[in-house]
Design an enzyme around this catalytic site. Structure first.
Site, PDB file in Angstrom:
ATOM      1  N   HIS A 108      56.619  27.952  -4.103  1.00  0.00           N
ATOM      2  CA  HIS A 108      58.025  27.937  -3.707  1.00  0.00           C
ATOM      3  C   HIS A 108      58.701  29.261  -4.022  1.00  0.00           C
ATOM      4  O   HIS A 108      58.111  30.143  -4.654  1.00  0.00           O
ATOM      5  CB  HIS A 108      58.758  26.788  -4.412  1.00  0.00           C
ATOM      6  CG  HIS A 108      58.653  26.828  -5.909  1.00  0.00           C
ATOM      7  ND1 HIS A 108      57.549  26.339  -6.586  1.00  0.00           N
ATOM      8  CD2 HIS A 108      59.496  27.291  -6.868  1.00  0.00           C
ATOM      9  CE1 HIS A 108      57.728  26.489  -7.893  1.00  0.00           C
ATOM     10  NE2 HIS A 108      58.908  27.073  -8.087  1.00  0.00           N
ATOM     11  N   GLU A 122      71.328  14.787 -19.672  1.00  0.00           N
ATOM     12  CA  GLU A 122      70.286  14.292 -20.558  1.00  0.00           C
ATOM     13  C   GLU A 122      69.042  14.056 -19.704  1.00  0.00           C
ATOM     14  O   GLU A 122      69.123  13.432 -18.640  1.00  0.00           O
ATOM     15  CB  GLU A 122      70.719  13.032 -21.307  1.00  0.00           C
ATOM     16  CG  GLU A 122      71.310  11.916 -20.480  1.00  0.00           C
ATOM     17  CD  GLU A 122      71.793  10.756 -21.328  1.00  0.00           C
ATOM     18  OE1 GLU A 122      71.228   9.642 -21.177  1.00  0.00           O
ATOM     19  OE2 GLU A 122      72.720  10.942 -22.134  1.00  0.00           O
ATOM     20  N   HIS A 167      55.973  31.881  -5.910  1.00  0.00           N
ATOM     21  CA  HIS A 167      55.185  31.571  -7.101  1.00  0.00           C
ATOM     22  C   HIS A 167      54.933  30.072  -7.172  1.00  0.00           C
ATOM     23  O   HIS A 167      55.440  29.294  -6.360  1.00  0.00           O
ATOM     24  CB  HIS A 167      55.926  32.033  -8.366  1.00  0.00           C
ATOM     25  CG  HIS A 167      57.193  31.273  -8.623  1.00  0.00           C
ATOM     26  ND1 HIS A 167      58.349  31.456  -7.895  1.00  0.00           N
ATOM     27  CD2 HIS A 167      57.489  30.302  -9.533  1.00  0.00           C
ATOM     28  CE1 HIS A 167      59.301  30.645  -8.336  1.00  0.00           C
ATOM     29  NE2 HIS A 167      58.804  29.925  -9.320  1.00  0.00           N
ATOM     30  N   HIS A 201      73.098   4.350 -28.850  1.00  0.00           N
ATOM     31  CA  HIS A 201      71.996   3.893 -28.008  1.00  0.00           C
ATOM     32  C   HIS A 201      70.719   4.608 -28.401  1.00  0.00           C
ATOM     33  O   HIS A 201      70.724   5.484 -29.270  1.00  0.00           O
ATOM     34  CB  HIS A 201      72.303   4.160 -26.526  1.00  0.00           C
ATOM     35  CG  HIS A 201      72.337   5.622 -26.185  1.00  0.00           C
ATOM     36  ND1 HIS A 201      73.375   6.465 -26.536  1.00  0.00           N
ATOM     37  CD2 HIS A 201      71.435   6.412 -25.538  1.00  0.00           C
ATOM     38  CE1 HIS A 201      73.124   7.690 -26.122  1.00  0.00           C
ATOM     39  NE2 HIS A 201      71.949   7.691 -25.505  1.00  0.00           N
ATOM     40  N   HIS A 260      71.352   7.433 -31.484  1.00  0.00           N
ATOM     41  CA  HIS A 260      72.308   8.532 -31.446  1.00  0.00           C
ATOM     42  C   HIS A 260      73.526   8.156 -30.599  1.00  0.00           C
ATOM     43  O   HIS A 260      73.556   7.127 -29.931  1.00  0.00           O
ATOM     44  CB  HIS A 260      71.656   9.802 -30.886  1.00  0.00           C
ATOM     45  CG  HIS A 260      71.079   9.653 -29.505  1.00  0.00           C
ATOM     46  ND1 HIS A 260      69.939   8.936 -29.246  1.00  0.00           N
ATOM     47  CD2 HIS A 260      71.489  10.129 -28.303  1.00  0.00           C
ATOM     48  CE1 HIS A 260      69.660   8.971 -27.962  1.00  0.00           C
ATOM     49  NE2 HIS A 260      70.596   9.682 -27.353  1.00  0.00           N
ATOM     50  N   GLU A 312      58.784  21.393 -11.696  1.00  0.00           N
ATOM     51  CA  GLU A 312      60.046  22.111 -11.864  1.00  0.00           C
ATOM     52  C   GLU A 312      61.195  21.255 -11.330  1.00  0.00           C
ATOM     53  O   GLU A 312      61.188  20.839 -10.176  1.00  0.00           O
ATOM     54  CB  GLU A 312      59.994  23.437 -11.109  1.00  0.00           C
ATOM     55  CG  GLU A 312      61.321  24.204 -11.085  1.00  0.00           C
ATOM     56  CD  GLU A 312      61.208  25.517 -10.317  1.00  0.00           C
ATOM     57  OE1 GLU A 312      60.312  26.312 -10.653  1.00  0.00           O
ATOM     58  OE2 GLU A 312      61.999  25.734  -9.375  1.00  0.00           O
ATOM     59  N   HIS A 368      66.539   5.664 -26.425  1.00  0.00           N
ATOM     60  CA  HIS A 368      65.743   5.666 -25.198  1.00  0.00           C
ATOM     61  C   HIS A 368      64.321   5.199 -25.508  1.00  0.00           C
ATOM     62  O   HIS A 368      63.648   5.790 -26.364  1.00  0.00           O
ATOM     63  CB  HIS A 368      65.736   7.052 -24.560  1.00  0.00           C
ATOM     64  CG  HIS A 368      67.107   7.530 -24.209  1.00  0.00           C
ATOM     65  ND1 HIS A 368      67.751   7.167 -23.038  1.00  0.00           N
ATOM     66  CD2 HIS A 368      67.978   8.317 -24.892  1.00  0.00           C
ATOM     67  CE1 HIS A 368      68.954   7.722 -23.019  1.00  0.00           C
ATOM     68  NE2 HIS A 368      69.124   8.418 -24.119  1.00  0.00           N
ATOM     69  N   HIS A 371      53.637  26.780 -10.343  1.00  0.00           N
ATOM     70  CA  HIS A 371      53.480  26.448 -11.763  1.00  0.00           C
ATOM     71  C   HIS A 371      52.423  25.376 -11.959  1.00  0.00           C
ATOM     72  O   HIS A 371      52.152  24.572 -11.069  1.00  0.00           O
ATOM     73  CB  HIS A 371      54.787  25.918 -12.361  1.00  0.00           C
ATOM     74  CG  HIS A 371      56.000  26.733 -12.082  1.00  0.00           C
ATOM     75  ND1 HIS A 371      56.261  27.918 -12.717  1.00  0.00           N
ATOM     76  CD2 HIS A 371      57.041  26.524 -11.240  1.00  0.00           C
ATOM     77  CE1 HIS A 371      57.410  28.400 -12.280  1.00  0.00           C
ATOM     78  NE2 HIS A 371      57.904  27.575 -11.383  1.00  0.00           N
ATOM     79  N   GLU A 392      64.580  12.892 -25.567  1.00  0.00           N
ATOM     80  CA  GLU A 392      65.706  13.300 -24.724  1.00  0.00           C
ATOM     81  C   GLU A 392      65.994  14.788 -24.923  1.00  0.00           C
ATOM     82  O   GLU A 392      66.134  15.252 -26.050  1.00  0.00           O
ATOM     83  CB  GLU A 392      66.953  12.481 -25.070  1.00  0.00           C
ATOM     84  CG  GLU A 392      68.210  12.920 -24.331  1.00  0.00           C
ATOM     85  CD  GLU A 392      69.423  12.081 -24.682  1.00  0.00           C
ATOM     86  OE1 GLU A 392      70.548  12.489 -24.369  1.00  0.00           O
ATOM     87  OE2 GLU A 392      69.243  10.997 -25.294  1.00  0.00           O
TER      88      GLU A 392
END
Length: 399
Positions: free
Chosen positions: A148, A341, A103, A281, A327, A109, A283, A105, A288
């Protein structure tokens, strides 16, 4: 004075939504006590929680299970966790020989092998092929549109698949069996140069996952392409990567700098020992998306304008933090907390609160927060993603 109902509930060891300062009341109505025990900081929020932060937690245990001969799958997308718009994920298991059919996408992935081992195959747009075996702690990444397959080896396998689109569904992919089932036989005949009868026994619908025999060795399945193998590997051995160790745990960062093919998803595998925490911290590149692998933890997310909310997580849960929201993640259990994460980005990036303050003029920090040398002198110019300080920290335990 304590009510009779409150007293009997406490004697029975049943948690009640009453904070140590007396705020709240007993809950005598219908309730799921086991779920309340699993979410102590949601059931009795810290006094610092405030305002409107959306739900940032969903458990794979609450996801619909797709069962097939050869394995199973379940997914967490925006349908299950509406705030999670950047990434979606599928938890999948394959039996020995079980196949996630050929298949492709529209999305990239990214995958992390949790248990067991699998064989992956792929071919790129230039006819260069790739066949590899994946073990625990290994990753793979397929760019959008690359065809894949995945097949369980001798012991079977379980893995996490992450896609760079929150609306993704693994049941809505482009698969070989589905395409053949919806193409006229005379067209298939003309395309491959074989009689229409060669397609008399095609599956009628998408196969998705099916049972097959355990494949032979890599060498026995090798297919030589006249165009060679892909120039950038689709596989990365994350657990073989040396971690960044700090007091309280470790971090392994994986992005396009050390896994060049992974251009749309960056990640970190975080280890937090009992009593330690992933430091305060945020991002600066994207939201996230978290997946908890082992242990128990809690996270408070700060969204500005006085808004903050605390959530509890354990193995199998998904967490989410909107872009740039502050967070931390604190280990609240007796075992080591492990989680991933992930970000829709080609690079991992975070901003340490401690480091930011340490690299800002002392007088400015002191006047801003009304703090003295006790804090100012303890600030660190070197970032520690995971921290622990003997004698400090540890969440307040609920009654």
């Amino acid at each position: 004075m304590e009510s009779p109902e409150h007293g009997s509930a406490k004697k029975a060891g049943i948690p009640q939504p009453i904070r140590s300062d007396g705020a709240g009341n007993v809950d005598l109505g219908p309730r799921d006590v086991m779920r309340d025990r699993e979410n102590p900081d949601m059931f009795i929020p810290p006094v610092t929680d405030n305002g409107l932060i959306p739900n940032l937690k969903f458990s794979f245990s609450d996801a619909h299970m797709q069962l097939n001969h050869g394995g199973w799958s379940r997914e967490v997308t925006v349908r299950e966790l509406p705030v999670a718009t950047t990434l979606a994920a599928v938890n999948m298991s394959l039996t020995p020989g079980g196949v996630r059919e050929l298949h492709w996408h529209q999305q990239a992935e990214w995958s992390y092998m949790l248990l067991g081992s699998a064989r992956i195959t792929a071919v790129d747009q230039n006819g260069r092929n790739f066949i590899a075996d994946i073990g625990p702690g290994d990753l793979w990444y397929f760019p959008p549109g690359i065809p894949h397959s995945i097949q369980g080896l001798t012991e079977g396998c379980e893995f996490l698949l992450v896609f760079d689109d929150g609306t993704f569904s693994d049941l809505n992919t482009l698969s070989l069996s589905d395409w053949f089932a919806h193409t006229p036989k005379e067209v298939l005949s003309a395309n491959f140069g074989v009689p229409p009868s060669a397609f008399d026994y095609l599956p009628k619908d998408q196969v998705y996952i099916y049972q097959d025999q355990v494949p032979g060795s890599l060498q026995s399945q090798k297919v030589q392409s006249p165009f060679g193998e892909i120039p950038l590997s689709f596989k990365h051995r994350l657990l073989a990567q040396p971690p960044l160790k700090t007091p309280g745990g470790s971090v392994r960062i994986i992005d396009s700098s050390n896994f060049p093919i992974s251009r749309t998803i960056a990640a970190a595998l975080v280890e937090i020992e009992p009593g330690a925490m992933r430091e305060l911290h945020w991002h600066p590149n994207n939201d996230e998306w978290q997946y908890y692998l082992a242990g128990e933890g809690r996270m408070t997310v700060f969204g500005g304008n006085g808004a903050a909310r605390t959530f509890n997580y354990r193995a199998g849960d998904v967490g989410y933090v909107p872009f740039a929201f502050g967070h931390y993640i604190q280990n609240t259990g007796k075992e080591t907390l492990w989680f991933l994460e992930m970000f829709k980005s080609d690079r991992f990036a975070d901003v340490s609160l401690n480091q930011w303050m340490a690299l800002t003029p002392e007088e400015l920090v002191s006047s801003n927060l009304n703090v003295g040398p006790e804090l100012i002198d303890a600030l660190r110019k070197i970032k520690w993603p995971v921290v622990t300080y003997p004698g400090y920290g540890g969440p307040e335990r609920k009654a």
